[in-house]
Design an enzyme around this catalytic site. Structure first.
Site, PDB file in Angstrom:
ATOM      1  N   GLU A 285       0.703  -1.298   0.107  1.00  0.00           N
ATOM      2  CA  GLU A 285      -0.008  -0.092  -0.097  1.00  0.00           C
ATOM      3  C   GLU A 285       0.852   1.103  -0.007  1.00  0.00           C
ATOM      4  O   GLU A 285       1.887   1.550   0.696  1.00  0.00           O
ATOM      5  CB  GLU A 285      -0.790   0.071   1.205  1.00  0.00           C
ATOM      6  CG  GLU A 285      -1.679   1.229   1.375  1.00  0.00           C
ATOM      7  CD  GLU A 285      -2.347   1.295   2.946  1.00  0.00           C
ATOM      8  OE1 GLU A 285      -3.337   1.983   3.031  1.00  0.00           O
ATOM      9  OE2 GLU A 285      -1.764   0.635   3.776  1.00  0.00           O
ATOM     10  N   LYS A 344      -9.083   2.193  -2.487  1.00  0.00           N
ATOM     11  CA  LYS A 344      -9.404   1.850  -0.910  1.00  0.00           C
ATOM     12  C   LYS A 344     -10.805   2.379  -0.491  1.00  0.00           C
ATOM     13  O   LYS A 344     -11.081   3.409  -0.626  1.00  0.00           O
ATOM     14  CB  LYS A 344      -8.406   2.344  -0.065  1.00  0.00           C
ATOM     15  CG  LYS A 344      -8.456   1.921   1.552  1.00  0.00           C
ATOM     16  CD  LYS A 344      -7.219   2.128   2.226  1.00  0.00           C
ATOM     17  CE  LYS A 344      -7.219   1.867   3.546  1.00  0.00           C
ATOM     18  NZ  LYS A 344      -6.128   2.050   4.587  1.00  0.00           N
ATOM     19  N   CYS A 395      -5.314  -2.491   3.001  1.00  0.00           N
ATOM     20  CA  CYS A 395      -5.184  -2.458   4.552  1.00  0.00           C
ATOM     21  C   CYS A 395      -6.407  -2.824   5.254  1.00  0.00           C
ATOM     22  O   CYS A 395      -6.988  -3.750   5.514  1.00  0.00           O
ATOM     23  CB  CYS A 395      -4.546  -0.964   4.856  1.00  0.00           C
ATOM     24  SG  CYS A 395      -3.690  -0.965   6.245  1.00  0.00           S
TER      25      CYS A 395
END
Length: 515
Positions: A285, A344, A395
């Site tokens: 990430e 995300k 994440c």
């Protein structure tokens, strides 16, 4: 219950740790009925239990301190870390308190232990679904079984993580009801002269609840073991060899010139080393902390290495949408073109975006190292690659199973997750690995994890960790995974169990009260 997660991992405590609270809720409810107890003490019991579980399991959040590298003074950083830990702990404790209040109110006239167990199980699953639909979620009761109890985690293939949660709550409830029944019978026996005649009935009912609990426990583990024992079909044509680069770039230097250069050099050399033996390479990430879909990427050595070697790369970086940024994963073809982009969805509150920014923005905007606001990705994204459709999590996305289920139902054949846990301890890294492991089992997919500082890894569809990196080291690794197109019941129908439990609870409660 807090000891069930990393770093202790005592998963077996989950099957008994809720029972004491269940007993206290039932007993305190009875005291309230005869006005022997103040209501505030009743509220205190589940609140303390919830604080204990969520507070212990989530103590790693304090690892965000110190944030002096962001320009936050040491004492202010400590205060922010304590606030974050306290807030999310109380948010989890609110779920437990809400459950206890609803359980006490709904069952205030119920004399049936089995109906109490049914309603209590349905309520907990319903509340976890509600909490899990928001922005703050990590510690489902099902999470207590990962990564150790792989057999029971396979129940997630039936109706998602709430299947495991339902099993844990129901068995705890039956154990608690057995204790309550034994205590009630003992009190009744002591107050009468019928101890001899009532003893056999007391024993049979008490043993009956424990027997049901043991039967469910064993039966569900056998079902899970049956799913776990199914062989994995791995045809050669479905093979995909993926290279993983764990860059090990500390956050405190990541946005400095020195950190930038170290990141470019590390990922470039790792890519060149892996390119001759893999089909694609994945990096963590925001591994390259610049806007990838802007011209500045062209001058980087990493971009040049992609064009020279012609191997696909999944690159963690920032995307641009108007004046705002996205935390994204890009598919970069061997020609250097952007093939696909995933943004995300679940941004970290306070860390990546500021809730109620109009009120809090001026107070805590130093938490973000970015000049622009990060914005959420859309819920229904599809991520195509030259090797087929993939399932992506960045994440914090890992804690939300519905994101993975949707992508699997849309044809995702393997899981790619990119994370950066650099400022946290091994406890958080272990828990993050456990989240991705659950997603792999629920969707019946291979999962590849690329993290900044640990633990990168490869997980097969049965939740077995095929490889895991060390912590705070630079590592590269190549591993063969297999694309799959199977559909578990959970992928096909979602969490169908929770609505059924809620409907059955409502019907049972209505019939019992009518009678």
């Amino acid at each position: 219950m807090g000891l069930t997660t990393a770093p202790v991992g005592a998963w077996f405590f989950a099957w008994i740790a809720l029972a004491p609270l269940w007993v206290l809720v039932v007993e305190e409810r009875k005291k309230l009925e005869v006005k022997e107890q103040k209501k505030r003490k009743f509220f205190l019991l589940p609140l303390l239990w919830g604080i204990s579980y969520h507070g212990v399991a989530l103590f790693w959040i304090t690892g965000i301190h110190p944030m002096t590298w962001l320009g936050v003074p040491w004492l202010a950083s400590l205060a922010i870390a304590f606030f974050c830990w306290t807030f999310i702990t109380l948010w989890g404790a609110a779920l437990v308190t809400t459950w206890a209040i609803c359980q006490a109110w709904i069952n205030r006239n119920s004399k049936s232990a089995l109906i109490r167990v049914l309603i209590g199980t349905a309520l907990w699953c319903g509340l976890e679904s509600l909490w899990g639909s928001g922005s703050l979620w990590w510690t489902s009761l099902s999470f207590t079984q990962s990564p150790h109890n792989l057999a029971i985690l396979h129940l997630g293939q039936i109706s998602g993580p709430n299947t495991v949660t339902a099993a844990i709550v129901a068995i705890n409830g039956l154990i608690a009801e057995a204790f309550i029944n034994r205590k009630e019978r003992q009190e009744k026996t002591n107050s009468t002269s019928s101890s001899i005649s009532s003893a056999p009935g007391r024993f049979l009912l008490h043993a009956g609840y424990l027997g049901i609990a043991a039967g469910i426990f064993v039966g569900l583990h056998l079902i899970g073991f049956g799913l776990y024992s199914r062989p994995l079909l791995q045809p050669p044509e479905a093979a995909l060899k993926v290279g993983i680069i764990q860059g090990n770039i500390p956050n405190k230097i990541k946005f400095d010139r020195a950190g930038w250069e170290r990141a470019i050099e590390g990922y470039t050399s790792g890519y060149k080393a892996l390119a001759p033996e893999v089909d694609a390479v994945i990096i963590p990430e925001t591994a390259l902390p610049f806007v990838w879909n802007q011209p500045e990427r062209v001058g980087s050595s990493f971009y040049s290495a992609i064009k020279e070697n012609g191997v696909v790369a999944w690159v963690g970086g920032f995307g641009k949408q108007g004046n705002n940024l996205t935390n994204s994963l890009f598919t970069i073809t061997g020609k250097g073109d952007i093939f696909s982009q995933y943004d995300k969805v679940k941004l970290v509150p306070l860390g990546e975006y500021i809730p109620f920014e109009q009120f809090l923005g001026k107070i805590i905007d130093k938490l973000s190292p970015l000049d622009a606001q990060l914005i959420h990705g859309k819920q229904n994204q599809i991520f195509n690659t030259p090797f087929g459709r993939a399932i992506i999590g960045i994440c914090y996305d890992s804690a939300f199973p519905e994101l993975f289920r949707h992508q699997a139902a849309a044809g995702g054949q393997f899981i790619l997750t990119a994370s950066n846990d650099a400022h946290y301890t091994s406890t958080m890294m272990g828990q993050h690995h456990a989240q991705d492991l659950m997603r792999a089992i629920e969707t019946d997919r291979w999962a590849v994890r690329a993290t900044n500082t640990g633990f990168s890894g490869v997980i097969d569809p049965h939740g077995r960790t095929q490889w895991i990196s060390r912590m705070n080291t630079y590592e590269i690794h190549a591993h063969t995974i297999y694309r799959r197109q199977t559909e578990t019941l959970y992928v096909r129908w979602g969490d169908w169990l929770t609505p059924i439990l809620l409907v059955l609870s409502g019907i049972s409660w209505f019939i019992f009260n009518r009678r």
